[in-house]
Design a protein around this motif. Sequence first.
Motif, PDB file in Angstrom:
ATOM      1  N   ARG A  96      55.348  10.535 -17.789  1.00 36.69           N
ATOM      2  CA  ARG A  96      54.151   9.973 -17.152  1.00 36.69           C
ATOM      3  C   ARG A  96      53.628   8.762 -17.917  1.00 36.69           C
ATOM      4  NH1 ARG A  96      51.583  10.359 -12.166  1.00 36.69           N
ATOM      5  NH2 ARG A  96      49.373  10.808 -12.364  1.00 36.69           N
ATOM      6  N   LEU A  97      53.825   8.769 -19.234  1.00 39.57           N
ATOM      7  CA  LEU A  97      53.350   7.670 -20.072  1.00 39.57           C
ATOM      8  C   LEU A  97      54.416   6.614 -20.308  1.00 39.57           C
ATOM      9  CD1 LEU A  97      51.446   9.791 -22.740  1.00 39.57           C
ATOM     10  CD2 LEU A  97      50.416   8.402 -20.943  1.00 39.57           C
ATOM     11  N   SER A  98      55.614   6.829 -19.785  1.00 38.99           N
ATOM     12  CA  SER A  98      56.724   5.921 -20.030  1.00 38.99           C
ATOM     13  C   SER A  98      56.481   4.557 -19.384  1.00 38.99           C
ATOM     14  CB  SER A  98      58.021   6.530 -19.493  1.00 38.99           C
ATOM     15  OG  SER A  98      59.096   5.607 -19.603  1.00 38.99           O
ATOM     16  N   SER A  99      57.083   3.547 -19.989  1.00 43.16           N
ATOM     17  CA  SER A  99      57.024   2.197 -19.413  1.00 43.16           C
ATOM     18  C   SER A  99      58.063   2.010 -18.316  1.00 43.16           C
ATOM     19  CB  SER A  99      57.246   1.155 -20.513  1.00 43.16           C
ATOM     20  OG  SER A  99      58.503   1.363 -21.150  1.00 43.16           O
ATOM     21  N   VAL A 100      58.943   2.994 -18.137  1.00 42.63           N
ATOM     22  CA  VAL A 100      59.968   2.938 -17.096  1.00 42.63           C
ATOM     23  C   VAL A 100      59.375   3.471 -15.799  1.00 42.63           C
ATOM     24  CG1 VAL A 100      62.282   3.665 -16.415  1.00 42.63           C
ATOM     25  CG2 VAL A 100      61.756   3.262 -18.836  1.00 42.63           C
ATOM     26  N   GLY A 101      59.334   2.638 -14.785  1.00 41.63           N
ATOM     27  CA  GLY A 101      58.695   2.996 -13.529  1.00 41.63           C
ATOM     28  C   GLY A 101      59.212   4.276 -12.892  1.00 41.63           C
ATOM     29  N   PRO A 102      60.534   4.445 -12.698  1.00 41.96           N
ATOM     30  CA  PRO A 102      61.047   5.668 -12.054  1.00 41.96           C
ATOM     31  C   PRO A 102      60.628   6.952 -12.767  1.00 41.96           C
ATOM     32  CG  PRO A 102      62.746   3.998 -12.093  1.00 41.96           C
ATOM     33  CD  PRO A 102      61.604   3.455 -12.897  1.00 41.96           C
ATOM     34  N   TYR A 103      60.561   6.911 -14.101  1.00 43.46           N
ATOM     35  CA  TYR A 103      60.116   8.096 -14.838  1.00 43.46           C
ATOM     36  C   TYR A 103      58.680   8.453 -14.462  1.00 43.46           C
ATOM     37  CZ  TYR A 103      64.190   7.836 -17.944  1.00 43.46           C
ATOM     38  OH  TYR A 103      65.453   7.836 -18.465  1.00 43.46           O
ATOM     39  N   ARG A 104      57.810   7.450 -14.427  1.00 42.42           N
ATOM     40  CA  ARG A 104      56.410   7.696 -14.069  1.00 42.42           C
ATOM     41  C   ARG A 104      56.302   8.227 -12.645  1.00 42.42           C
ATOM     42  NH1 ARG A 104      55.748   2.494 -16.076  1.00 42.42           N
ATOM     43  NH2 ARG A 104      55.165   1.759 -13.995  1.00 42.42           N
ATOM     44  N   TRP A 105      57.088   7.672 -11.717  1.00 46.19           N
ATOM     45  CA  TRP A 105      57.013   8.115 -10.329  1.00 46.19           C
ATOM     46  C   TRP A 105      57.492   9.561 -10.178  1.00 46.19           C
ATOM     47  CZ3 TRP A 105      60.116   3.129  -8.888  1.00 46.19           C
ATOM     48  CH2 TRP A 105      59.305   2.008  -9.116  1.00 46.19           C
ATOM     49  N   LEU A 106      58.592   9.885 -10.838  1.00 47.35           N
ATOM     50  CA  LEU A 106      59.114  11.253 -10.756  1.00 47.35           C
ATOM     51  C   LEU A 106      58.119  12.255 -11.344  1.00 47.35           C
ATOM     52  CD1 LEU A 106      62.883  10.754 -11.712  1.00 47.35           C
ATOM     53  CD2 LEU A 106      61.963  11.399  -9.476  1.00 47.35           C
ATOM     54  N   ALA A 107      57.542  11.898 -12.485  1.00 41.09           N
ATOM     55  CA  ALA A 107      56.563  12.781 -13.111  1.00 41.09           C
ATOM     56  C   ALA A 107      55.334  12.956 -12.226  1.00 41.09           C
ATOM     57  CB  ALA A 107      56.151  12.223 -14.473  1.00 41.09           C
ATOM     58  N   GLY A 108      54.872  11.859 -11.616  1.00 48.88           N
ATOM     59  CA  GLY A 108      53.720  11.948 -10.732  1.00 48.88           C
ATOM     60  C   GLY A 108      53.992  12.799  -9.514  1.00 48.88           C
ATOM     61  N   ILE A 109      55.184  12.663  -8.925  1.00 44.91           N
ATOM     62  CA  ILE A 109      55.551  13.469  -7.755  1.00 44.91           C
ATOM     63  C   ILE A 109      55.610  14.947  -8.123  1.00 44.91           C
ATOM     64  CG2 ILE A 109      57.429  13.967  -6.137  1.00 44.91           C
ATOM     65  CD1 ILE A 109      58.057  10.953  -6.174  1.00 44.91           C
ATOM     66  N   TYR A 110      56.229  15.245  -9.262  1.00 43.29           N
ATOM     67  CA  TYR A 110      56.325  16.640  -9.714  1.00 43.29           C
ATOM     68  C   TYR A 110      54.933  17.255  -9.886  1.00 43.29           C
ATOM     69  CZ  TYR A 110      57.391  20.700 -12.591  1.00 43.29           C
ATOM     70  OH  TYR A 110      57.469  21.980 -13.075  1.00 43.29           O
ATOM     71  N   ILE A 111      54.052  16.534 -10.567  1.00 45.65           N
ATOM     72  CA  ILE A 111      52.712  17.060 -10.831  1.00 45.65           C
ATOM     73  C   ILE A 111      51.955  17.309  -9.533  1.00 45.65           C
ATOM     74  CG2 ILE A 111      50.457  16.450 -11.795  1.00 45.65           C
ATOM     75  CD1 ILE A 111      51.998  15.009 -14.053  1.00 45.65           C
ATOM     76  N   GLU A 112      52.022  16.372  -8.603  1.00 42.75           N
ATOM     77  CA  GLU A 112      51.285  16.533  -7.353  1.00 42.75           C
ATOM     78  C   GLU A 112      51.830  17.706  -6.529  1.00 42.75           C
ATOM     79  OE1 GLU A 112      48.544  15.069  -6.572  1.00 42.75           O
ATOM     80  OE2 GLU A 112      48.621  13.894  -8.423  1.00 42.75           O
ATOM     81  N   ILE A 113      53.147  17.873  -6.511  1.00 40.00           N
ATOM     82  CA  ILE A 113      53.744  18.949  -5.715  1.00 40.00           C
ATOM     83  C   ILE A 113      53.412  20.319  -6.305  1.00 40.00           C
ATOM     84  CG2 ILE A 113      55.934  20.027  -5.058  1.00 40.00           C
ATOM     85  CD1 ILE A 113      57.081  17.250  -4.635  1.00 40.00           C
ATOM     86  N   PHE A 114      53.653  20.489  -7.589  1.00 36.06           N
ATOM     87  CA  PHE A 114      53.495  21.821  -8.180  1.00 36.06           C
ATOM     88  C   PHE A 114      52.037  22.167  -8.473  1.00 36.06           C
ATOM     89  CE2 PHE A 114      58.003  21.259  -8.738  1.00 36.06           C
ATOM     90  CZ  PHE A 114      58.501  22.539  -8.558  1.00 36.06           C
ATOM     91  N   ARG A 115      51.162  21.196  -8.516  1.00 36.77           N
ATOM     92  CA  ARG A 115      49.732  21.513  -8.588  1.00 36.77           C
ATOM     93  C   ARG A 115      49.171  21.802  -7.206  1.00 36.77           C
ATOM     94  NH1 ARG A 115      45.983  17.763 -12.226  1.00 36.77           N
ATOM     95  NH2 ARG A 115      46.588  16.253 -10.648  1.00 36.77           N
ATOM     96  N   GLY A 116      49.811  21.256  -6.179  1.00 40.91           N
ATOM     97  CA  GLY A 116      49.311  21.453  -4.818  1.00 40.91           C
ATOM     98  C   GLY A 116      49.798  22.726  -4.164  1.00 40.91           C
ATOM     99  N   LEU A 117      50.981  23.231  -4.569  1.00 42.71           N
ATOM    100  CA  LEU A 117      51.530  24.437  -3.962  1.00 42.71           C
ATOM    101  C   LEU A 117      50.962  25.685  -4.631  1.00 42.71           C
ATOM    102  CD1 LEU A 117      55.312  23.511  -3.591  1.00 42.71           C
ATOM    103  CD2 LEU A 117      53.614  23.675  -1.763  1.00 42.71           C
ATOM    104  N   PRO A 118      50.677  26.742  -3.867  1.00 45.43           N
ATOM    105  CA  PRO A 118      50.262  28.010  -4.486  1.00 45.43           C
ATOM    106  C   PRO A 118      51.394  28.591  -5.328  1.00 45.43           C
ATOM    107  CG  PRO A 118      49.767  27.987  -2.128  1.00 45.43           C
ATOM    108  CD  PRO A 118      50.629  26.789  -2.400  1.00 45.43           C
ATOM    109  N   ALA A 119      51.039  29.263  -6.401  1.00 48.73           N
ATOM    110  CA  ALA A 119      52.056  29.856  -7.273  1.00 48.73           C
ATOM    111  C   ALA A 119      52.897  30.881  -6.518  1.00 48.73           C
ATOM    112  CB  ALA A 119      51.382  30.511  -8.478  1.00 48.73           C
ATOM    113  N   LEU A 120      52.308  31.540  -5.520  1.00 49.63           N
ATOM    114  CA  LEU A 120      53.051  32.523  -4.727  1.00 49.63           C
ATOM    115  C   LEU A 120      54.271  31.895  -4.070  1.00 49.63           C
ATOM    116  CD1 LEU A 120      53.459  35.216  -3.273  1.00 49.63           C
ATOM    117  CD2 LEU A 120      51.744  34.483  -1.599  1.00 49.63           C
TER     118      LEU A 120
END
Length: 278
Positions: A96-120
């Motif tokens: 998320r803190l990387s200067s490489v754009g794809p890394y930041r995008w992948l990290a952001g997508i992961y965080i939004e998906i797994f924070r948005g989905l119920p743990a169930l």
Amino acid sequence: MTTDTDVQLQPRKKGLTRSQKRSLSRGAQYVVFVAAVIAFAVSADWGRLKNQFAQGSIAKQMFPDIITMALKNTVLYTVSGFVVGLALGMVIALMRLSSVGPYRWLAGIYIEIFRGLPALLIFIFIGVAVPLAFPGTEIVGGTYGKVALALGLVAAAYMAETIRAGIQAVPKGQMEAARSLGFSPGRAMVSIIIPQAFRIILPPLTNELVLLFKDSSLVLFLGVTLEERELSKYGRDLASTTANSTPILVAGLCYLLITIPLGFVVRRMEAKAQEAVK
């Protein structure tokens, strides 16, 4: 005509001061609270509650299995999920803190998906979708591995943001000082920045541990054996067998044996952190 002397002679209207109003309001709230407690105590049928939730003979039957098996499994599930989540969360935070754009995008997508989905849904995905997608394969560790992976995937999304915030809270001068001493960016991050960040984020990470301890109850959706049951599943099974809710109450008290001390530890760490800031 009213003169200034007449105005001065007129008595001033007496009223409650602001402090007195606050005291009066606080006293009224106490009265309402006490009245509500008394009304609950008088109207509740304590005999039926005791018969359904406090059968001593049923509670005795749960020991020592509820400690040696159910509580132990719950702690193992929680710790393994926390370790997976912390390791994965650290990687995602650095991405998320990387200067490489794809890394930041992948990290952001992961965080939004797994924070948005119920743990169930994550547990169901690990227990059903993964075996269907990869037939013939088995997650290392069996049920324990599945729970560690499911809890870790959920926890990593929250821990990543916590770790990122902690790293950004470390003064930038720390990195500059490390670089001036000949440290590479990676070594400075590992040796200087991350240790300081963890002192900042330790209380919220401990809070995450408490949340994982409760989320471990979702293990029942993976289909566990009798020896793999955690507190919640163990309590529900015995409640169904005995047609009584005492096992559920005892299981809840076992949860509190862990969560209350952890909550106290969190408050102490937060208080020490605030004192250090002052």
